[in-house]
Design a protein around this motif. Structure first.
Motif, mmCIF file in Angstrom:
data_model
loop_
_atom_site.group_PDB
_atom_site.id
_atom_site.type_symbol
_atom_site.label_atom_id
_atom_site.label_comp_id
_atom_site.label_asym_id
_atom_site.label_seq_id
_atom_site.Cartn_x
_atom_site.Cartn_y
_atom_site.Cartn_z
ATOM 1 N N LYS A 446 4.787 -54.091 82.624
ATOM 2 C CA LYS A 446 5.605 -55.148 82.038
ATOM 3 C C LYS A 446 5.360 -56.466 82.776
ATOM 4 C CE LYS A 446 8.039 -52.465 79.213
ATOM 5 N NZ LYS A 446 8.045 -52.623 77.744
ATOM 6 N N PRO A 447 5.564 -57.611 82.114
ATOM 7 C CA PRO A 447 5.468 -58.889 82.828
ATOM 8 C C PRO A 447 6.552 -58.968 83.905
ATOM 9 C CG PRO A 447 5.446 -59.219 80.440
ATOM 10 C CD PRO A 447 5.814 -57.794 80.670
ATOM 11 N N ALA A 448 6.286 -59.751 84.931
ATOM 12 C CA ALA A 448 7.264 -59.931 86.011
ATOM 13 C C ALA A 448 8.509 -60.643 85.483
ATOM 14 C CB ALA A 448 6.638 -60.729 87.147
ATOM 15 N N SER A 449 9.630 -60.445 86.180
ATOM 16 C CA SER A 449 10.871 -61.137 85.829
ATOM 17 C C SER A 449 11.529 -61.665 87.097
ATOM 18 C CB SER A 449 11.829 -60.198 85.084
ATOM 19 O OG SER A 449 12.165 -59.092 85.897
ATOM 20 N N LEU A 450 12.481 -62.559 86.920
ATOM 21 C CA LEU A 450 13.243 -63.123 88.038
ATOM 22 C C LEU A 450 14.515 -62.306 88.209
ATOM 23 C CD1 LEU A 450 13.602 -65.508 90.089
ATOM 24 C CD2 LEU A 450 14.938 -66.640 88.280
ATOM 25 N N ARG A 451 14.657 -61.696 89.362
ATOM 26 C CA ARG A 451 15.890 -60.949 89.641
ATOM 27 C C ARG A 451 16.876 -61.893 90.325
ATOM 28 N NH1 ARG A 451 16.838 -54.984 92.363
ATOM 29 N NH2 ARG A 451 19.080 -55.208 92.683
ATOM 30 N N VAL A 452 18.061 -62.028 89.718
ATOM 31 C CA VAL A 452 19.115 -62.893 90.252
ATOM 32 C C VAL A 452 20.265 -61.995 90.704
ATOM 33 C CG1 VAL A 452 20.606 -64.858 89.817
ATOM 34 C CG2 VAL A 452 18.429 -64.657 88.592
ATOM 35 N N SER A 459 30.625 -56.766 97.076
ATOM 36 C CA SER A 459 29.842 -56.232 95.956
ATOM 37 C C SER A 459 28.718 -57.192 95.599
ATOM 38 C CB SER A 459 30.734 -56.002 94.733
ATOM 39 O OG SER A 459 31.786 -55.104 95.025
ATOM 40 N N ALA A 460 27.694 -56.640 94.952
ATOM 41 C CA ALA A 460 26.580 -57.460 94.456
ATOM 42 C C ALA A 460 26.213 -56.992 93.047
ATOM 43 C CB ALA A 460 25.375 -57.350 95.381
ATOM 44 N N HIS A 461 25.895 -57.955 92.176
ATOM 45 C CA HIS A 461 25.559 -57.643 90.786
ATOM 46 C C HIS A 461 24.326 -58.450 90.393
ATOM 47 C CE1 HIS A 461 29.559 -55.809 90.488
ATOM 48 N NE2 HIS A 461 29.983 -56.878 91.164
ATOM 49 N N SER A 462 23.405 -57.804 89.684
ATOM 50 C CA SER A 462 22.128 -58.451 89.373
ATOM 51 C C SER A 462 21.897 -58.577 87.867
ATOM 52 C CB SER A 462 20.971 -57.651 89.983
ATOM 53 O OG SER A 462 21.044 -57.649 91.397
ATOM 54 N N GLU A 463 21.069 -59.568 87.521
ATOM 55 C CA GLU A 463 20.541 -59.695 86.168
ATOM 56 C C GLU A 463 19.069 -60.079 86.278
ATOM 57 O OE1 GLU A 463 22.301 -62.789 83.815
ATOM 58 O OE2 GLU A 463 22.286 -64.257 85.445
ATOM 59 N N TRP A 464 18.305 -59.840 85.209
ATOM 60 C CA TRP A 464 16.874 -60.089 85.205
ATOM 61 C C TRP A 464 16.550 -61.130 84.140
ATOM 62 C CZ3 TRP A 464 19.306 -55.831 86.667
ATOM 63 C CH2 TRP A 464 18.899 -55.209 87.855
ATOM 64 N N VAL A 465 15.871 -62.198 84.549
ATOM 65 C CA VAL A 465 15.563 -63.323 83.665
ATOM 66 C C VAL A 465 14.061 -63.301 83.378
ATOM 67 C CG1 VAL A 465 15.837 -65.793 83.298
ATOM 68 C CG2 VAL A 465 17.426 -64.589 84.813
ATOM 69 N N CYS A 466 13.713 -63.192 82.094
ATOM 70 C CA CYS A 466 12.339 -62.841 81.713
ATOM 71 C C CYS A 466 11.557 -64.046 81.185
ATOM 72 C CB CYS A 466 12.371 -61.729 80.676
ATOM 73 S SG CYS A 466 13.290 -60.263 81.226
ATOM 74 N N ALA A 514 31.661 -52.730 82.398
ATOM 75 C CA ALA A 514 30.966 -51.484 82.710
ATOM 76 C C ALA A 514 29.932 -51.183 81.640
ATOM 77 C CB ALA A 514 31.962 -50.340 82.820
ATOM 78 N N ALA A 515 28.740 -50.772 82.074
ATOM 79 C CA ALA A 515 27.678 -50.343 81.158
ATOM 80 C C ALA A 515 27.101 -49.052 81.738
ATOM 81 C CB ALA A 515 26.606 -51.419 81.027
ATOM 82 N N GLY A 516 27.757 -47.937 81.424
ATOM 83 C CA GLY A 516 27.376 -46.669 82.028
ATOM 84 C C GLY A 516 27.704 -46.691 83.503
ATOM 85 N N GLN A 517 26.707 -46.336 84.344
ATOM 86 C CA GLN A 517 26.939 -46.330 85.792
ATOM 87 C C GLN A 517 26.697 -47.707 86.417
ATOM 88 O OE1 GLN A 517 23.921 -44.065 87.979
ATOM 89 N NE2 GLN A 517 22.681 -43.960 86.106
ATOM 90 N N TYR A 518 26.294 -48.675 85.601
ATOM 91 C CA TYR A 518 26.011 -50.007 86.104
ATOM 92 C C TYR A 518 27.051 -51.007 85.594
ATOM 93 C CZ TYR A 518 21.509 -47.750 86.931
ATOM 94 O OH TYR A 518 20.524 -46.893 87.342
ATOM 95 N N THR A 519 26.917 -52.254 85.999
ATOM 96 C CA THR A 519 27.739 -53.325 85.459
ATOM 97 C C THR A 519 26.836 -54.327 84.747
ATOM 98 O OG1 THR A 519 27.608 -54.508 87.565
ATOM 99 C CG2 THR A 519 29.571 -53.151 87.180
ATOM 100 N N GLU A 520 27.350 -54.937 83.716
ATOM 101 C CA GLU A 520 26.601 -55.923 82.938
ATOM 102 C C GLU A 520 27.273 -57.280 83.065
ATOM 103 O OE1 GLU A 520 25.226 -56.703 78.282
ATOM 104 O OE2 GLU A 520 26.489 -54.982 78.813
ATOM 105 N N ILE A 521 26.480 -58.325 83.319
ATOM 106 C CA ILE A 521 27.004 -59.679 83.415
ATOM 107 C C ILE A 521 27.061 -60.262 82.007
ATOM 108 C CG2 ILE A 521 26.614 -61.990 84.361
ATOM 109 C CD1 ILE A 521 25.083 -60.558 86.672
ATOM 110 N N VAL A 522 28.263 -60.576 81.523
ATOM 111 C CA VAL A 522 28.401 -61.020 80.128
ATOM 112 C C VAL A 522 28.722 -62.505 80.014
ATOM 113 C CG1 VAL A 522 29.059 -58.749 79.300
ATOM 114 C CG2 VAL A 522 30.842 -60.308 80.084
#
Length: 527
Positions: A446-452, A459-466, A514-522
């Motif tokens: 896959k192409p690389a993405s920016l992990r934020v 706590s820490a929460h991440s999202e990926w910017v493509c 909550a998104a399963g066992q993870y968290t989603e930034i909305v």
């Protein structure tokens, strides 16, 4: 010349091709307010004529502003388009144009003048109430006969239900038969094509329990009598001003002409520039007010029943609902005025004094089906104090002695309702951001993405910017960048993004679910 289409806009056009390949009905295309219906309409027209050069297209709607908007949108994308307008309100009758944008009120008696027509597109199809179906039905029947029964009809709307009753493609008197394509408003917000709408508690809540209903909606005269009370108006305006601090464009929906003017006057008393637009406002004055509002020179506009359709002011970042409604469509249309993206706009605050959110639910989960009267509960009655006759709750005078009942009382609720405008807000929580970290993320194949990564206390929460992806992920990445660095060109690669992270706005809070066992930034909130 090809039109530039977003992936979901391309998908909408493809869905129409697929529909007509196997069906003979009249389909609907459902796209939320602010996602570019006019672009889809223009793209479909352009491709139809490219495929069959003599294709004749008629675009119908109720409102002259929309006729002009759709016409100009096509010309911007296709300057050589063989397009014209047929509208008494716009003083144009280009009846022979190959692509004709027309008002139904102006053209419905002139099917024989239109003659050849292959495709009819009806914009803002939700405005087609039961009382209007005869006008459309008669005109389209004549046009279909003239064209040998081969006429194709497509409806475009953000809300696939009539403003007065029921789903557009259900019921014995339906004009439309199916939904060919629909994209949810929540999906458009999550993908960055629309901005979030955020509910805020209001202490003032209008109680309209004594207001009668006719045709599935509150009786207009009784509703205004109930809502237009000076003490309630002042209490609501105080909250609007308080919550509106730091927000630049306020749009207020009122319950009548007099009510809109009274709300305007109360807002002006706080030193806020405010004007009113109603159906009685002369066109030049109305155009001047709305132009100033869109340009940011006017902070607030109050209105009564005129800015729910065909009104585009992307900078609107506060909406106040002082207009109770039983119409699901009207509720969604009012809130939808705040979902467009604009530079420097993170979200739109919605203050619902009218209880519409509690009445209908989140805008991405509303049910447009006509509700049957409930069999339980107290009947809507009132007893005459003079003769003790039982009357229906909606009457203004007693049926036996002609006693005049006072207008329904408006109460200021002791406790404000708390309702979500989007279904995700029913289960999402805000967390304060104490730090932000950026890193390159590699995934095989896959192409690389920016992990934020957002630090929220322990706590820490991440999202990926493509940035290096295509389609939706790339579009979402561009939206993510615009909210943080509107004045910088978006990066083409992750490395370019990393080199510029020191210039990005830092969020003060993120909203998680909550998104399963993870968290989603909305959602993200900035200073």
């Amino acid at each position: 010349m090809s039109l530039s289409l977003r992936p979901y806009q391309r998908a909408a056009i493809e869905a129409l091709y697929d529909y007509f390949a196997g069906n003979t009905g009249n389909p609907l295309v459902v796209l939320p307010t602010g996602t570019g219906k006019s672009v889809v309409i223009g793209g479909f027209i352009r491709e139809a004529i490219a495929a069959y050069a003599d294709t004749r297209v008629l675009v119908l709607t109720h409102v002259k502003e929309l006729i002009q908007q759709n016409f100009l949108a096509l010309l911007r994308a296709w300057p050589e388009a063989p397009a014209g307008i047929y509208s008494a309100g716009l003083s144009r009758r280009d009846i022979r144009a190959q692509v004709l944008f027309a008002g139904i009120q102006s053209i419905h008696r002139h099917a024989r003048q239109v003659q050849q027509c292959d495709l009819v597109l009806i914009d803002e199809a939700h405005l087609l109430g039961r009382s209007d179906s005869g006008m459309y039905r008669s005109f389209l029947a004549q046009l279909n006969d003239i064209n040998g029964g081969l006429l194709k009809v497509v409806g475009f709307t953000a809300t696939p239900y009539r403003l007065d009753s029921g789903l557009l493609h259900e019921g014995k008197d339906r004009l439309f038969t199916d939904i060919a394509f629909e994209v949810p408003v929540l999906e458009m917000i999550q993908q960055g094509y629309l901005c979030p709408v955020v509910p805020k508690h209001t202490e003032t809540q209008l109680d309209v329990g004594g207001v009668g209903t006719r045709g599935g909606e509150f009786i207009a005269k009784d509703l205004e009598a109930a809502v237009d009370r000076d003490e309630v108006t002042r209490a609501a305006v105080q909250e609007i001003v308080q919550h509106g601090e730091g927000r630049g464009s306020w749009l207020v929906f009122c319950s009548g002409v007099a009510h809109a003017r009274h709300v305007r006057d109360a807002i002006r008393e706080h030193g806020i520039a405010c004007e009113t637009v109603t159906g009685d406002t002369p066109a030049p004055e109305r155009d001047g007010i709305l132009s100033a509002f869109k340009a940011g020179r006017l902070r607030c506009v109050t209105n009564a029943n005129v800015l729910t359709t065909g009104f585009d002011a992307p900078g609107t970042d506060l909406i106040a609902l002082l207009r109770p409604t039983k119409s699901v469509g009207l509720y969604v249309q009012m809130v939808g005025r705040g979902t467009r993206l604009a530079e420097g706009k993170d979200d739109c605050l919605v203050l619902d004094f009218a209880g519409n959110t509690a009445r209908h639910g989140p805008i991405d989960k509303v049910d447009g089906r006509k509700k049957e009267p409930a069999g339980d509960g107290e009947a809507p009655i009132k007893v005459c104090p003079e003769c003790q006759t039982i009357n229906h709750a909606s009457v203004r005078r007693c049926i036996a002695c002609d006693h005049e009942f006072p207008p329904p009382e408006v109460k200021v609720a002791a406790k404000a309702a708390s309702n979500a405008l989007l279904s995700i807000q029913e289960q999402a929580a805000w967390c304060e951001v104490t730090g932000v970290r950026y890193a390159r993320h590699e995934k095989p194949g896959k192409p690389a993405s920016l992990r934020v990564t957002y630090d929220c206390g322990i706590s820490a929460h991440s999202e990926w910017v493509c940035f290096e992806h295509t389609g939706y992920p790339r579009d979402k990445a561009l939206s993510w960048w615009r909210r943080r660095a509107a004045n910088l060109p978006p990066p083409a690669t992750v490395d370019e993004a990393l080199a510029a992270t020191s210039t990005l706005r830092r969020p003060i809070a993120i909203q998680l679910r909550a998104a399963g066992q993870y968290t989603e930034i909305v959602a993200t909130r900035f200073v």
